[in-house]
Every structure is written in C-alpha cells, then in structure tokens.
Design an enzyme around this catalytic site. Structure first.
Site, mmCIF file in Angstrom:
data_model
loop_
_atom_site.group_PDB
_atom_site.id
_atom_site.type_symbol
_atom_site.label_atom_id
_atom_site.label_comp_id
_atom_site.label_asym_id
_atom_site.label_seq_id
_atom_site.Cartn_x
_atom_site.Cartn_y
_atom_site.Cartn_z
ATOM 1 N N SER A 15 -39.802 38.516 30.904
ATOM 2 C CA SER A 15 -39.488 37.788 32.138
ATOM 3 C C SER A 15 -38.064 38.101 32.551
ATOM 4 O O SER A 15 -37.181 38.245 31.690
ATOM 5 C CB SER A 15 -39.656 36.276 31.934
ATOM 6 O OG SER A 15 -39.177 35.567 33.062
ATOM 7 N N TYR A 75 -37.313 28.575 28.170
ATOM 8 C CA TYR A 75 -38.175 29.733 28.391
ATOM 9 C C TYR A 75 -37.369 31.031 28.413
ATOM 10 O O TYR A 75 -37.764 32.041 27.798
ATOM 11 C CB TYR A 75 -38.912 29.544 29.713
ATOM 12 C CG TYR A 75 -39.858 30.668 30.082
ATOM 13 C CD1 TYR A 75 -41.073 30.825 29.422
ATOM 14 C CD2 TYR A 75 -39.534 31.553 31.094
ATOM 15 C CE1 TYR A 75 -41.936 31.848 29.764
ATOM 16 C CE2 TYR A 75 -40.403 32.579 31.446
ATOM 17 C CZ TYR A 75 -41.597 32.721 30.788
ATOM 18 O OH TYR A 75 -42.452 33.732 31.128
#
EC number: 1.1.1.-
Length: 456
Positions: free
Chosen positions: A270, A283
């Site tokens: 990501s 995250y």
C-alpha cells in the site's frame, strides 16, 4: 531518388519535384533541397495524411532521404517535417529540438540516447512466460483483488490454490461457481499457526508434479481509521499479525518449493506504507514492514532465481471499501472503548469528522480492479518483472510530491487528498488551556471546530 527542378507541378515517376518558377537550383543544391522539401510536403500533406500523423513524409520517399531532408531543413527557418505516429516519437522530436538549442553536442547526444532507450523499452512488447501447468497460491480470495486475480489466473490455465477466511463466504461460493475444477479453495486465517501449517502441507502434497510457481500475499487487514493516539494498541498488533507476521510465516514455509521452481513472490502492499497517510498509522506501519521484508527477500533470493515484486495499488472500490456499515460499526466501537481522558481532549465531533472525511475519500476510489489484477499477472509471468508496480490513478503525482516537495506541502497534499483534520476540542478557541501550536494555526487545511456536517 533526388529532388529535381522541373516545370511540372506533379511528381514524376522518379521522384518528387517542384515548380520551375522557383529557380532554387541557381542557389545551390542545399537551397534546392530546402525548397523541394517545402513544396512537396505542402502539396502532399493532405493527400497522404494517415491516422496519428501530423506532418508526413510522402509514401514514396525512403527513410534515409527523408531524414536527410529533415537535417538539411534545420536552421533555415522553415518547418521541419517529422513522422509522428505515437506520443513517444513526438516527445523525442520535441526533446531533439530542445537539446540542439540548449545543450552542447555531447550532452545532447547522451540525453537523446537515454530518451530513445526509454521510448523503445516502452514500445517493446514485454516477454511473457507460458502458463503451462504452473501452480499459484493466493491469499485473501474472499473478495477484492484476491478473488478477481484467482478468477483471471484460473481462466488462463493456472492451477490456483485460493485461500479464504470462510469456505461458505459469498466470495468462496462465487469462485466455486465460475471457476474450473483446477481451482482449490483452502480455509486460512493468518493469525492461526494451525491454519498456516495445514495450508503448507496441502500445498506441498498437491504440487509435487507441477511445483509451486508463485505465491501472492494479498490478504490484508485494517480495523480502524483514526489518529495513532486514538487507535488501540491491539489494532497495531492485529494489523501486524495479518499483514506482516502471517505473510512472513507463509512465505518462509513455501520458500523450499519456490526455490526449486525458481518462482515468484508477489505481495500486495500500500502507498500508506511509503508515506504518512493521516489516520492509517496501524495499517501503514504493517505495510511498511512487509515491504521492507520483501525487499530483503528480493536481495537474498536473487542467487536462487526467485523474483520478488510488490504491488502498491491506489484507492480501489473493493468489497471492504464499499461496506459503509462496517466502518460505522468500527467507529462506534472506537468511541465506546476510548478512554475518557482522550474523549475529552479530542471530542466526539473530532472522530465524527475523521469518519466523514474518510468516507468522502472512498467515493473517489476506482471501481475497475483490472489494473491491480494485470499487475499481479505481469509479476507472475513477465520474464523480467518489476520490483514495484503502481496501479491506479494519480500515484505518480503522489510519489513525486512525497519525494521531491517540502514537508509542509506533502502534509497538505495528503490532507486534501485523504483526510483533513479539524482542531481537537481541547485546542478550539474558548476552551480552557487551548494553546494550538504555531504550525497548526498557520495550516490552511486544518479546520477550526467541528466539520460542517457535524455542526448541522
């Protein structure tokens, strides 16, 4: 073929000609070439135009003569004729023009050579390996990228081992319905070592004849969208368990098979692991950790012929993104478990504002998942896969801003693109002890007070 003066206005069978009323031959062969180029191209420009071309060389003119005509036309003030059939050639033509006027010859030659190599590498069709009987294990196939990748690889002829969190989930039922009998569904929870051991044993037993060609670490997890101080420590641990430790244990267990086949490891990361996205601390840190781990594997497994790639997708509308009710429940759970001291300092309006900003950013997500699926497929089958893939719109601009612009501009861009904070309750004007920092007071993207939606 030569440019010949003649009284005819039509091109002869031997070559292109021009009108005799322009007595350019008396001025020397160089001037005749210039006028000939200008006359012929002006006459034939409309008749010989093809799609994608702007100024064209006539069909009967050899490439060498056309190039000589272009070279002779430079410096005369007349338009230079170019064959522009694609954006890369147009860029090279513009770059050539700039280099001749701004750079010395050695530097211009080096720049043009580099630009030509880049253009040819983009135009060249990448070499793909045959699918044959290759087997691939994909995690997180309940929905999103994993499910779509499993469907595509199965249609291409791969033997797909797709892991799902629940064997009776809607995604698992869809895979059973639309895929071939080659696809096998396996139940896997990356936080449970027993599940990982069972998947490793099954994979080793069912790939003895074909070998395991690829591992796609797609499974990911994120529980909360909030500031790092507001996120429980258990959230950081759960993200690390799935996104880092689960991928680490599964990859290490399959490395003997991947080394034997000189296969591929593909991990979905990501951009939040490369840049500090607001409210994605748990995250983002787990994705940063797994990206560094895969870079380490890439260096260490190079002598074995195992190639490692990381996919850094933009914002896409997967099932988890579309499930607004799930994010609402997580927000309510965060408010219920937040310590009273933090709730008093930040205020409920602050958390509601973050939640609304997050949902607003999700509306900009792309619904077509094919760029990510194509990137995963290329990483598995390309003869020379990339170390990084960046599928999605706007990622090039985001990384350029992150790496090359000042920190203040980077922060403002991420706030405008993703989540723009408002002032916590304790820092709002009129509150006792409210002393906002100088940076916060000067930040134009920092809202004072609750969001307009919350105020209404």
């Amino acid at each position: 073929m030569a440019w010949r003066p003649t009284g005819s206005r039509e091109p002869s069978a031997e070559g292109c000609t021009y009108s005799s009323q322009h007595q350019a031959c008396s001025q020397g062969p160089g001037a005749a070439d210039h006028v000939g180029v200008r006359r012929v191209y002006g006459r034939w420009r409309q008749r010989q135009r093809r799609p994608g071309e702007h100024r064209l060389v006539p069909r009967g003119v050899p490439a060498g003569l056309a190039a000589a005509a272009v070279r002779s036309a430079k410096g005369t003030g007349m338009p230079v004729v170019r064959v522009l059939r694609c954006p890369e050639q147009a860029l090279l033509a513009a770059l050539d023009w700039l280099c001749q006027r701004l750079l010395p010859p050695p530097a211009a030659l080096a720049v043009l050579a580099a630009a030509g190599w880049i253009a040819l590498s983009r135009l060249a069709r990448p070499q793909r390996l045959p699918v044959a009987t290759r087997a691939v294990l994909i995690t997180g196939c309940d929905s999103g990228f994993g499910k779509e990748t499993a469907k595509k690889l199965d249609s291409m002829g791969f033997t797909v081992l797709a892991t799902v969190l629940e064997l009776n989930s809607p995604g698992a039922i869809e895979l059973r319905t639309c895929c071939s009998p080659r696809l096998r569904l396996l139940q896997l929870d990356l936080t449970k070592p027993g599940d990982i051991s069972r998947v490793l044993e099954f994979t080793k037993a069912h790939t003895t004849s074909t070998g395991l060609w690829g591992l796609v670490n797609n499974a990911g997890h994120n529980e909360v969208v909030a500031d790092a101080e507001l996120s429980p420590v258990a959230t950081f641990r759960s993200c690390m368990e799935v996104n880092f430790f689960g991928a680490l244990e599964l990859t290490k267990g399959l490395l003997p098979l991947l080394r034997s086949s000189r296969g591929r490891i593909v991990t979905v990361g990501s951009p939040a692991g490369d840049m500090p996205y607001p409210c994605l601390g748990a995250y983002g840190t787990s994705k940063a950790a797994v990206a560094l781990l895969m870079d380490t594997f890439s260096c260490e497994l190079l002598p074995w012929g195992v190639k490692v790639s990381i996919i850094q997708p933009g914002c896409f509308k997967t099932e988890s993104v579309r499930n607004v009710g799930q994010w609402e429940k997580r927000k309510q759970l965060l408010l219920a478990n937040l310590p009273q001291e933090l709730l008093q300092a930040y205020g409920k309006d602050y958390i509601e504002h973050l939640h609304g900003q997050f949902l607003r950013s999700l509306r900009l997500a792309m619904s077509d998942l094919s760029p990510v699926v194509d990137a995963i497929t290329d990483a598995l089958l390309a003869a020379r896969p990339r170390r990084r893939y960046y599928p999605g719109q706007g990622l090039g601009l985001m990384y350029f801003i992150h790496y090359y612009l000042p920190e203040g501009l980077r922060r403002r861009f991420l706030q405008a693109f993703f989540i723009s904070h408002c002032l916590p309750r304790a820092l709002q004007p009129g509150q006792p002890g409210a002393t906002p920092s100088q940076d916060a007071a000067q930040d134009p993207n920092l809202s004072v007070g609750p969001s307009p939606a919350v105020a209404r």
